[in-house]
Design a protein around this motif. Structure first.
Motif: not given
Ligand SMILES: [Zn+2]
Ligand SMILES: [Zn+2]
Ligand SMILES: [Zn+2]
Ligand SMILES: [Zn+2]
Lengths: 478, 478
Positions: A97-99, A132-135, A166-169, A197-199
């Protein structure tokens, strides 16, 4: 053994606590794409790490080095690796997951402060950036672990966590880590399957499992000629205009019906068999749903299967814009000297940037030659990624199907996503095990948008789903 | 009687004084398009008015009212009207010029401060914003008047001046003034001919007279469908994409060779007769000149006459850009919800926005219908202006030809400009007399560009030309 009733009850009874924890996470503006927020991303890593430790997870922060953003060298936020359980008789599942989150500010059009989780009791929504994305999904795992920790019950599987900031980047630094830790003796050794779980569900009603993602090939096609921008009064009809050439080129790429005109691209994709067609026919999604999501009655077809296959199992070509031309309001009479068209192709197996790039480049070069222009052409295959597809008959999916049936009392939609989550392919290739995408939120959550939300029921039932999935994993035969 | 030798000598002898006066004019940053400079535009009006008065011109400042710029209500700079001489036995010539300038700042790439006139002795250039557009030519008239005033010699013609301070910003307020003062009893009553010095030679070698300007019809064609920008992953190949449709439409407008594909537009223009072709063949301009000016070897033809006719006597269609699409660097994967293509057609007689607009709109509507898209089309005929053409055999031109021969010892190029100077048509229509465009500067002066200059020889010989023209006007038979 399915998840015990005590677990489901615990999740329900502690819903308010879980929402408070989500509020604490949302309150940290961990925007990875904005250097001024980097300290917040690190604060978020520390917060999450401390929560994991308190729940008995054995964690470590991994330094991913530095990178340059906006001409500034910055420390990358750490990856958080964690382990819970080490029983050789249990399956080992790696969760990702990403924070970090997308940028958000009230002035973008949010109805409320994006970094204050608002509990909308009337609509049952939890509104805030990252909800929801992604916390939300990451904290869903924490909710599951908390039940076991507080009640001193071992998890039914061994858990390996990998959370990044860094998922969003572009997930900078993560690929190297994943490859390194997937090798013999690495942190991820022994992983039997992966769950991300990220969609999102396809709609607002039906849980989904996702077994495919499209890849991407991004192009920048540049036409240049004049030494500087020219005035259309003085130069109109005296010189070859780069914009005229570029518009002609871009016009050879795709029909208004979405068919890709670059020879060989559409042909590369085999037609669906009857089984696959049945999946699309069975999806709980209508033309009205897709037009509702798009905000316009503009679906390419009135045939639901055709439209869903267009999104999920066929390539698509979109023209995004032009760099270097006039783009403002009003009416400038410029002949731009150098213009670059940006377009991209979403790829599906067996397409890859490597086998698609030559087709695109060859096509554009031939089309440009036909124009008879004295301008110069340059084509850049900018960035890209391969598509990903998993076997949805694998036991990893079987466990998730059973868990969905238990928690939601319905079969999940089996979906493929039109977009990409590049880390999925990285994990799949590095570890060579099945990857499951198990979404928690709904199709209307507005992940990168204003007023991002997760429904309270998705957060709570979703936590039950994640826990239940672990129990079914333990049960299902390899 | 041609201009006396004493006049030519006076201009030569006072060159330094004239350059100092130009330096004083350039030093006032009368940028009409920037509200923060409005006080400077007004200061420039007062300076010019005071100079005219000192030279014996009977002037008045005319308040043109207010306008809104950048959401701010501003006083329009005044028009300066002036008269010198009132002899019913003399011809009356109206001269027009403008005292406002384009914006300029060192940071745009100027080598020197744009508002300090730099005398480059090596290259014989006077460098500064407004030096050639249009302060140089306006002061050229002052130089002529000064000779007559100081020597107490009456002008050979009656002079009416009209100088404005909003030319670079659409000449706001001037059209109404010109129409009003052109009526019976108005300030411009009795005008026999008009001379405007606000354009340029075709090249750097040969004086020119200009007898035509192209008009303009500007279009904004908008395709919209989705309710908001969409993600190409999720929506690629599910919906009709506005960019795909718009690119198709823009691709139906013009060939890479410059031929206009909108039915009826090119056909409307009669072919040149042999006399007219001879004018183009005779122009001192080569393909190398046009490619040098464009900064690239991109001329549409190697036939000079074809290329010059493309600029001067045929319509042209240029695509300027797209509003609403992605225009930045890098690679966004957006499907823009609403995109507007901007293009314009330069018009030549007998084309007007009124007879061209229906052809363009009809063509685009038909082309869009063929696309079979569910998106929505909107076409706006934004702004426009009619082309202008004068009789270059008129005595007004005859006088200018003789003057050119006297001052430069060569025949002028007879040119038509590809761009427009809207006030030309306003004067021509309001007064119904012949208008002559008599350029002072060279084709490489860089009017709206960095390092704008006028050659010292053009300023000085040009002042002689303006004076000589007045003497020839007096001589030539109506
Ligand atoms: Zn995400
Ligand atoms: Zn995201
Ligand atoms: Zn001008
Ligand atoms: Zn100008």
């Amino acid at each position: 053994m399915p998840a015990p009733d005590k677990f489901f009850k615990y999740i329900d009874d502690n819903a308010d606590t879980f929402i408070k924890r989500l509020a604490a996470a949302v309150a940290i503006p961990s925007v990875s794409g904005d250097g001024t927020h980097r300290k917040d991303v690190v604060a978020m890593a520390n917060w999450l790490n401390s929560e994991l430790k308190q729940l008995g997870v054995d964690t470590k922060l991994v330094d991913l080095g530095k990178h340059v953003m906006d001409e500034q060298e910055l420390d990358l936020p750490p990856a958080i690796l964690g382990k819970l359980g080490n029983d050789p008789n249990k399956k080992t599942v790696l969760i990702y997951g990403h924070y970090d989150v997308q940028p958000a500010s009230k002035s973008d059009g949010w109805d409320t402060d994006p970094f204050t989780l608002v509990v909308d009791e009337k609509n049952g929504r939890l509104i805030g950036r990252g909800s929801t994305d992604d916390k939300g999904p990451v904290l869903g795992w924490l909710n599951v672990i908390q039940y076991h920790h507080q009640n001193n019950i071992p998890l039914p599987v061994n858990l390996i966590c990998c959370f990044e900031g860094m998922e969003e980047s572009g997930s900078e630094g993560l690929d190297d880590l994943v490859r390194k830790e997937s090798k013999k003796g690495g942190y991820f050794e022994g992983t039997d399957c992966i769950c991300i779980s990220d969609n999102y569900w396809l709609n607002t009603r039906t849980p989904a499992l996702t077994y495919g993602l499209r890849g991407l090939a991004y192009y920048k096609v540049t036409v240049a000629g004049p030494g500087r921008d020219l005035h259309s009064g003085t130069f109109g009809r005296t010189v070859h205009e780069p914009m005229t050439d570029l518009i002609s080129l871009l016009g050879t790429l795709v029909t208004p019906q979405g068919d890709i005109l670059v020879p060989g691209v559409d042909d590369m994709v085999p037609p669906p068999d009857e089984d696959e067609k049945a999946i699309y026919a069975g999806l709980d999604y209508s033309i009205a749903d897709i037009e509702g999501a798009a905000g316009g009655q503009i679906a390419l077809s009135s045939d639901k299967v055709a439209v869903l296959m267009g999104r999920m199992r066929y390539p698509s070509l979109s023209i995004h814009g032009i760099e270097g031309a006039f783009y403002g309001a009003g009416g400038k009479t410029v002949i731009p000297a150098k213009v670059s068209g940006k377009f991209s192709i979403r790829l599906v197996p067996p397409q890859t940037p490597d086998n698609i790039n030559p087709l695109v480049i060859d096509h554009l070069e031939k089309a440009f030659a036909k124009l008879g222009s004295k301008n110069k052409l340059n084509i850049e295959a900018a960035h890209g990624g391969k598509p990903w597809m998993a076997d949805h008959r694998h036991w990893n999916y079987e466990a998730a199907k059973r868990a969905t049936k238990i928690v939601y009392n319905q079969d999940p939609d089996l979906t493929r996503e039109g977009g990409s989550i590049p880390v999925t392919l990285t994990f799949a290739e590095a570890l060579g095990v099945n990857v499951l995408l198990l979404p928690m939120g709904r199709g209307d959550d507005g992940a990168h948008s204003t007023n991002e939300k997760i429904d309270k029921s998705n957060f709570i039932q979703g936590s039950k789903l994640l826990g239940s999935y672990l129990y079914e994993l333990a049960d299902v035969s390899k």
